[in-house]
Design a protein around this motif. Sequence first.
Motif, mmCIF file in Angstrom:
data_model
loop_
_atom_site.group_PDB
_atom_site.id
_atom_site.type_symbol
_atom_site.label_atom_id
_atom_site.label_comp_id
_atom_site.label_asym_id
_atom_site.label_seq_id
_atom_site.Cartn_x
_atom_site.Cartn_y
_atom_site.Cartn_z
ATOM 1 N N UNK A 33 0.833 -1.206 0.000
ATOM 2 C CA UNK A 33 0.000 0.000 0.000
ATOM 3 C C UNK A 33 0.872 1.262 0.000
ATOM 4 N N UNK A 45 -5.501 6.479 2.205
ATOM 5 C CA UNK A 45 -5.080 5.482 1.218
ATOM 6 C C UNK A 45 -4.935 6.105 -0.166
ATOM 7 N N UNK A 55 -4.604 -2.868 -7.500
ATOM 8 C CA UNK A 55 -5.935 -3.287 -7.096
ATOM 9 C C UNK A 55 -6.846 -2.099 -6.794
ATOM 10 N N UNK A 56 -6.281 -1.071 -6.198
ATOM 11 C CA UNK A 56 -7.062 0.107 -5.827
ATOM 12 C C UNK A 56 -6.260 1.361 -6.156
ATOM 13 N N UNK A 58 -7.161 5.277 -5.413
ATOM 14 C CA UNK A 58 -8.159 6.137 -4.783
ATOM 15 C C UNK A 58 -8.238 7.497 -5.478
ATOM 16 N N UNK B 97 -10.804 -4.112 1.750
ATOM 17 C CA UNK B 97 -9.492 -3.860 1.161
ATOM 18 C C UNK B 97 -8.750 -2.726 1.839
ATOM 19 N N UNK B 98 -9.395 -1.991 2.713
ATOM 20 C CA UNK B 98 -8.701 -0.846 3.268
ATOM 21 C C UNK B 98 -9.136 -0.582 4.699
ATOM 22 N N UNK B 99 -8.356 0.241 5.371
ATOM 23 C CA UNK B 99 -8.652 0.641 6.732
ATOM 24 C C UNK B 99 -9.394 1.970 6.738
#
Lengths: 116, 111
Positions: A33, A45, A55-56, A58, B97-99
């Motif tokens: 991350x 994030x 995958x992500x 933001x 998938x995230x915090x």
Amino acid sequence: DTEVTQTPKHLVMGMTNKKSLKCEQHMGHRAMYWYKQKAKKPPELMFVYSYEKLSINESVPSRFSPECPNSSLLNLHLHALQPEDSALYLCASSQGSVGTSGNTIYFGEGSWLTVV
Amino acid sequence: EDQVTQSPEALRLQEGESSSLNCSYTVSGLRGLFWYRQDPGKGPEFLFTLYSAGEEKEKERLKATLTKKESFLHITAPKPEDSATYLCAVRTSGSARQLTFGSGTQLTVLP
């Protein structure tokens, strides 16, 4: 032993520069991350990689470009940043796939970025 | 929408004065609640993960507990080196998938 290593610890760059932040982990984690943290705020994030695939994202501006060369390394390429991008950039990793709920995320010490 | 609220925002204690930090959450399907400690200018350091109501975990002077609506981080006989910002975060079935982080509690322990 949980350890995520980030370099450099401090970086000062001009708005026309190109630089990179680097992150390494040797815990066999498969999710990595990038977070951004401003003073007195919680981490936000930016990107998530799962098994070396993005995958992500933001909705991060394209002046930030992530790269995952292999399962242990994560880079964040920086280009044409703005002064408001100055912040602490945190790399993190977790075991297993990113969708495995409950996995603990371990953070590195961070890279302090100042854009002048 | 998942929400995590920490209180108080700041707490000053005398050395040896025990107290508790609160993390209340409104989420759909909790899949883990995490406590981190963050020193100025450094990344968050993992402390505890709690998964279900009634669970407790301890480490030195710290003890974390979990109910269906909130978590407490109890600090027993704190020392000046316990001074830091304590962050609470959750993972949920809707955002596995995230915090989702709370805003943190800044703890200062005076000698």
